[in-house]
Structure formats: C-alpha cells, structure tokens
Design a protein around this motif. Structure first.
Motif, PDB file in Angstrom:
ATOM      1  N   ASN A 196       2.747   1.661  -3.350  1.00 19.14           N
ATOM      2  CA  ASN A 196       1.814   2.051  -4.421  1.00 19.14           C
ATOM      3  C   ASN A 196       1.346   3.505  -4.318  1.00 19.14           C
ATOM      4  O   ASN A 196       0.671   3.994  -5.219  1.00 19.14           O
ATOM      5  CB  ASN A 196       0.600   1.111  -4.449  1.00 19.14           C
ATOM      6  CG  ASN A 196       0.927  -0.219  -5.124  1.00 19.14           C
ATOM      7  OD1 ASN A 196       2.013  -0.391  -5.698  1.00 19.14           O
ATOM      8  ND2 ASN A 196       0.027  -1.171  -5.058  1.00 19.14           N
ATOM      9  N   THR A 197       1.716   4.181  -3.217  1.00 16.75           N
ATOM     10  CA  THR A 197       1.375   5.608  -3.185  1.00 16.75           C
ATOM     11  C   THR A 197       2.268   6.396  -4.142  1.00 16.75           C
ATOM     12  O   THR A 197       1.972   7.531  -4.477  1.00 16.75           O
ATOM     13  CB  THR A 197       1.519   6.213  -1.760  1.00 16.75           C
ATOM     14  OG1 THR A 197       2.872   6.055  -1.342  1.00 16.75           O
ATOM     15  CG2 THR A 197       0.584   5.558  -0.763  1.00 16.75           C
ATOM     16  N   HIS A 198       3.368   5.772  -4.578  1.00 17.90           N
ATOM     17  CA  HIS A 198       4.183   6.366  -5.647  1.00 17.90           C
ATOM     18  C   HIS A 198       3.368   6.268  -6.926  1.00 17.90           C
ATOM     19  O   HIS A 198       2.891   5.174  -7.272  1.00 17.90           O
ATOM     20  CB  HIS A 198       5.490   5.570  -5.773  1.00 17.90           C
ATOM     21  CG  HIS A 198       6.471   6.173  -6.736  1.00 17.90           C
ATOM     22  ND1 HIS A 198       6.144   6.454  -8.047  1.00 17.90           N
ATOM     23  CD2 HIS A 198       7.759   6.522  -6.582  1.00 17.90           C
ATOM     24  CE1 HIS A 198       7.192   6.956  -8.654  1.00 17.90           C
ATOM     25  NE2 HIS A 198       8.192   7.023  -7.789  1.00 17.90           N
ATOM     26  N   GLN A 199       3.197   7.365  -7.628  1.00 20.03           N
ATOM     27  CA  GLN A 199       2.240   7.322  -8.737  1.00 20.03           C
ATOM     28  C   GLN A 199       2.654   6.453  -9.916  1.00 20.03           C
ATOM     29  O   GLN A 199       1.821   6.125 -10.755  1.00 20.03           O
ATOM     30  CB  GLN A 199       1.864   8.728  -9.200  1.00 20.03           C
ATOM     31  CG  GLN A 199       3.039   9.631  -9.464  1.00 20.03           C
ATOM     32  CD  GLN A 199       2.562  10.967 -10.000  1.00 20.03           C
ATOM     33  OE1 GLN A 199       1.598  11.021 -10.735  1.00 20.03           O
ATOM     34  NE2 GLN A 199       3.237  12.043  -9.638  1.00 20.03           N
ATOM     35  N   ARG A 200       3.931   6.033  -9.969  1.00 19.86           N
ATOM     36  CA  ARG A 200       4.309   5.163 -11.082  1.00 19.86           C
ATOM     37  C   ARG A 200       4.530   3.718 -10.638  1.00 19.86           C
ATOM     38  O   ARG A 200       5.143   2.927 -11.341  1.00 19.86           O
ATOM     39  CB  ARG A 200       5.555   5.726 -11.780  1.00 19.86           C
ATOM     40  CG  ARG A 200       5.230   6.971 -12.598  1.00 19.86           C
ATOM     41  CD  ARG A 200       6.427   7.507 -13.351  1.00 19.86           C
ATOM     42  NE  ARG A 200       7.438   8.077 -12.466  1.00 19.86           N
ATOM     43  CZ  ARG A 200       7.364   9.282 -11.907  1.00 19.86           C
ATOM     44  NH1 ARG A 200       6.336  10.059 -12.140  1.00 19.86           N
ATOM     45  NH2 ARG A 200       8.328   9.726 -11.112  1.00 19.86           N
ATOM     46  N   ASN A 242       2.723   0.123  -9.230  1.00 23.89           N
ATOM     47  CA  ASN A 242       1.430  -0.589  -9.125  1.00 23.89           C
ATOM     48  C   ASN A 242       1.683  -2.070  -8.854  1.00 23.89           C
ATOM     49  O   ASN A 242       1.634  -2.893  -9.758  1.00 23.89           O
ATOM     50  CB  ASN A 242       0.634  -0.393 -10.416  1.00 23.89           C
ATOM     51  CG  ASN A 242      -0.600  -1.285 -10.466  1.00 23.89           C
ATOM     52  OD1 ASN A 242      -1.140  -1.667  -9.417  1.00 23.89           O
ATOM     53  ND2 ASN A 242      -1.027  -1.636 -11.654  1.00 23.89           N
ATOM     54  N   ASN A 278       0.840  -1.214   0.000  1.00 24.28           N
ATOM     55  CA  ASN A 278       0.000   0.000   0.000  1.00 24.28           C
ATOM     56  C   ASN A 278       0.866   1.252   0.000  1.00 24.28           C
ATOM     57  O   ASN A 278       0.595   2.208  -0.729  1.00 24.28           O
ATOM     58  CB  ASN A 278      -0.920   0.023   1.224  1.00 24.28           C
ATOM     59  CG  ASN A 278      -2.051  -0.983   1.091  1.00 24.28           C
ATOM     60  OD1 ASN A 278      -2.280  -1.520   0.007  1.00 24.28           O
ATOM     61  ND2 ASN A 278      -2.731  -1.259   2.185  1.00 24.28           N
TER      62      ASN A 278
END
Ligand code: SAJ
Length: 447
Positions: free
Chosen positions: A253-257, A259, A250
């Motif tokens: 995944n807060t890094h926008q690139r 997933n 979680n």
C-alpha cells in the motif's frame, strides 16, 4: 412547477415506506428540516415503539431525532401503507431486499410496497426507491406503478433510484454529508429528486439514469468485498509461506495506486455479503468465471478457516475441542456497532459449541452470545479458558493487559486473532502463543 415549489418551501408531505435503518434515517432528517413525514412499516411492534417514544437506541442520535420528531408532530408512523401513499406528495421506498439461502434476491417486500404505493399514487407524485436492488429493478417497478395506478411514469408521476451510502452507527451524519448518486427514470424525475436531497443534505449529487445508479451502488460494496477477498487470499498465501500479511499489505500500500483492504475472520453486515449477489442476480454470460462470486466464497470460507486455526491452536497445546474452554471477544460484524447481522461470530461460536467446547462470550456493545455464556467483561470471559479468540476489532480489545490475560488463562495461553488487534511481537514477548489470520506458521510462537 407545483412540486418543485413545495420542495423548496418544505411544504410537501413525505411518506417513507419501510422503517429500517435507512427509512428511519431518511424520516428523521426530513422531519428535522421541517417537512411533515409519515412512515409506515408492517411490523406493528416497531411502529408502536416509534409512536410511544421508546425506540431501541441502536443509534442514539437517530433515536433522539425520531423521538423529537414524533413529539413535535413532524413525524408519525403507522402500519397503514396505503394511507401514507395516498396522503403524500413524495413517497420514499426503503423496503428490505434480502437474498435467499441460494443467494437469490427476494424482491417480494419491494414489489408489495410498490403495489401499495401504486394504489395510492396520484398525478404529480414523486416516488424514490432507496433499497439496494438488482440492475433493472427500477424500470420493473415503474411498470408495476403504472399498471396499478393507470398513470404514466415520466409524464403523470416521477420515479428515481436514490441509493444510500450510510454506514450503520453513523447513519444521520452519513446521510447529510455523503455524496450521493441519483438515477432518474427521466430528466424531470432526476431533477426533482436531486432538488429534494439538496434541501436537506450537504453532499454532492451525481446525476445519471436509474440503471446506471443501480449498478454503481452495487459496484461500491462489491468492490469492497472483492478487495477484502484479495486481502484474504494474500493472508492464506502468507500463512503457507510463513510471512506476515499485515506487513505485506502495508508495504504494497505504500505504492500510491494500491489500496488493499484488511484480511480477517470473515465479512459480515447488512451490505457486503448481500450486494454482490444482487449485482449478479441477472448475470448470465460469465457466471462460471465470476470473480465476484468467487470472492464471496473466499470471504465466507474465512469463517471456517478461523475455526480451523482455533482447532489447530488447541491441538498444538495437546487439547481437544470437546471439553475445552474458549473465550470469544467480539460478536458484532464490525467495530463500534451493536449490529450482528451476518457476523462471522455466529458460525464460529455455534461450531465450537457443536464440537463440545464451552464458550464464554463478551462484546462491549452487544449482549448476544449465540448460546455461549454471556460475560460482563473481557477478563471474566478470558479467565480459565484454553484459547482466546478475537472476532471484532472493538477499541477496548486493543488495550487488553496481555500479562493479565496470560495469568488468568489455562496453560499454555494462546490467542487466535481474527482482526489483528494484538501485536504478535508483544504476545510473543509475554509468552503467549499467537495465531493470526495471515500470520505465517513460521512465526507462530510456541514455548
Ligand atoms: N471488513 C474486512 N476487511 C476490511 C473492511 C471490512 O474484513 O478491510 C469486514 C468487516 O469486518 C465487516 C465487513 O467487512 O465484517 C463489512 O465492513 P464495512 O466496513 O464495509 O461495513 P458496512 O457493511 O457497515 O459497510 C457500510 C457500507 N455502506 C452501505 O452499504 C450503505 C459501505 O459501502 C461503506 O463503505 C462502509 O459502511 C463504510 O465506509 O463504513
């Protein structure tokens, strides 16, 4: 051009060879839009149940569309594939392309379908292949069609590779709405195929050559498989070091690139365990260092890893697998489907039985129990068992009453959660021992 015109007017006849999930969806949608569709499959029982209107409602919307199309005369099914090929202007091939135990593609169904279609081929026909296939297969099939028919591909008839992106459970809507890739043998083949799909579907169409389309299709599911393998490796690292992989992912995944997918007790289904091997089928240069192969191994390993977690949970409760009672919730390969193809539950249940455990099994969408005892509800399955194992994240399991679970289980109550359905903190607060994939040993709760 005659065929282009017939496509626009929905007057051309469409044949569908192979009436599995994909073939039936294609047939249902084209028939629903007014095309006359003939389908063929070698399985007599399947053809009969289609024609008698009692197709197993594995997907209610799809079964209803097929039944309506048969009633209205827009769709009929037969075992005579040659007749279908001879009588249709467009033939869509969706034969299965399984892989063997040794992970080698078995193209025999596709080859034999193409041979039959070749015998029925006439000038100005369009052939579409929809099966997932190793790179280079469309070109190989063009040669088969040419050899048998004596016609020339790209001149006398047209051929395109049109892979599907439909997820079991949502096939019709996916077929209509999802964007799709179309790879033509030549420009005219691409144009005709693209025109055909745009008559019945809303998604965008991306055009390319057939080899690129083949690889792109396999790249999609292989990407997911490799991504899940990465998540699973993170889970193993977290377990060793005592961190919670869910929180780690979680946060990352807060890094926008970034997933990262979800780790779990294994990867099943008709696509992900197979497509990476189709992609690798003709790879020669780097096989020793293949990230894709390694990811497959890691994802398969998660099944035995989950089994080890169950055995550890029992051992820590001073119990032996032999004679213990285990409840398994979820047998299907993913939530919301009744599909058990490649489901990790099979290996885990069968191993537990082999070790001498008694296994109660419950799945709200599927009656398969892999020789365990089939139960009609979650609490019936859980009652008097030593360990509760969750293998599918069906919605129903997230709302289990954990107090009731604890009361009805043998002491000490413990849960092995393969899909992070239960909150470890809630389990802890109630006094249940919680073991999750990627949930660190430092966090395992014993009372
Ligand atoms: N899984 C994980 N972690 C994840 C996602 C999935 O462990 O983060 C596991 C699932 O539990 C399951 C397996 O992977 O066992 C496959 O799951 P999936 O969601 O990818 O489901 P599929 O096999 O039904 O995938 C289909 C694919 N469709 C086709 O190949 C035609 C895939 O390309 C789609 O992305 C997917 O559906 C979808 O989007 O629903």
């Amino acid at each position: 051009m005659k065929l282009l015109d017939a496509i626009s007017k929905h007057t051309c006849k469409i044949g569908v060879v192979g009436l599995g999930h994909v073939g039936l969806t294609v047939a249902a949608v084209f028939a629903d839009r007014g095309f006359t569709v003939s389908g063929c499959d070698l399985i007599r029982r399947l053809v009969k149940s289609i024609m008698y209107g009692n197709l197993k409602p594995f997907e209610p919307e799809l079964a209803k569309m097929i039944n309506n199309a048969v009633k209205s005369g827009k769709f009929s099914a037969t075992t005579d594939c040659l007749n279908v090929a001879e009588s249709c202007d467009i033939t869509i091939i969706s034969a299965q392309t399984p892989v063997s135990k040794e992970h080698q593609p078995d193209l025999s169904f596709l080859r034999s379908a193409c041979e039959t279609v070749g015998h029925g081929l006439t000038k100005e026909n369009l052939i579409l292949i929809m099966s997932s296939i190793p790179p280079g297969t469309t070109t190989e099939m063009s040669r088969t069609l040419e050899r048998i028919s004596g016609l020339s591909c790209g001149k006398d008839f047209w051929l395109s590779y049109c892979p599907e992106r439909l997820a079991p459970g949502n096939s019709v809507r996916d077929f209509i709405n999802n964007d799709r890739i179309i790879g033509g043998f030549d420009a005219q083949s691409t144009r005709l195929a693209s025109h055909l799909f745009q008559e019945v579907a809303r998604g965008k169409v991306f055009l390319t050559d057939c080899l690129t389309a083949e690889i792109a299709k396999l790249a999609e599911n292989t990407f997911r498989d490799v991504n899940i393998a990465f998540a699973n490796e993170l889970a193993l690292i977290c377990e060793q070091d005592g961190a919670d992989v869910q929180e780690v992912i979680n946060l990352a995944n807060t890094h926008q690139r970034v997933n990262i997918h979800r780790p779990g007790s294994g990867v099943g289904g008709p696509c992900l365990p197979k497509d990476p091997y189709l992609l690798l089928a003709r790879a020669k240069q780097h096989t020793e260092h293949s990230l894709i192969r390694c990811s497959r191994h890691l994802n398969s390993f998660m099944e035995s890893h989950t089994l080890s977690k169950i055995l550890t949970a029992l051992r820590l409760a001073k119990k032996d697998a032999t004679g213990s009672r285990i409840s398994v919730l979820g047998v299907t390969y993913k939530k919301g489907t009744s599909d058990i193809r490649g489901a990790p539950s099979k290996f885990i249940i069968q191993e537990l039985l082999r070790l001498g455990a008694q296994v109660n099994v419950y799945d709200p969408l599927c009656a398969e129990s892999f020789n365990g005892k089939n139960c009609t509800g979650p609490y019936e399955a859980i009652a008097n068992t030593d360990c509760l194992v969750i293998l599918t994240d069906h919605n129903e399991f997230a709302s289990l009453d954990l107090r009731k679970v604890k009361e009805t289980m043998n002491k000490p109550a413990c849960i092995v959660d393969g899909r992070r359905v239960i909150s470890p903190a809630t389990a802890k607060s109630i006094g249940i021992r919680y073991y999750g994939v990627g949930f660190g040993k430092g966090n395992q709760i014993h009372h």
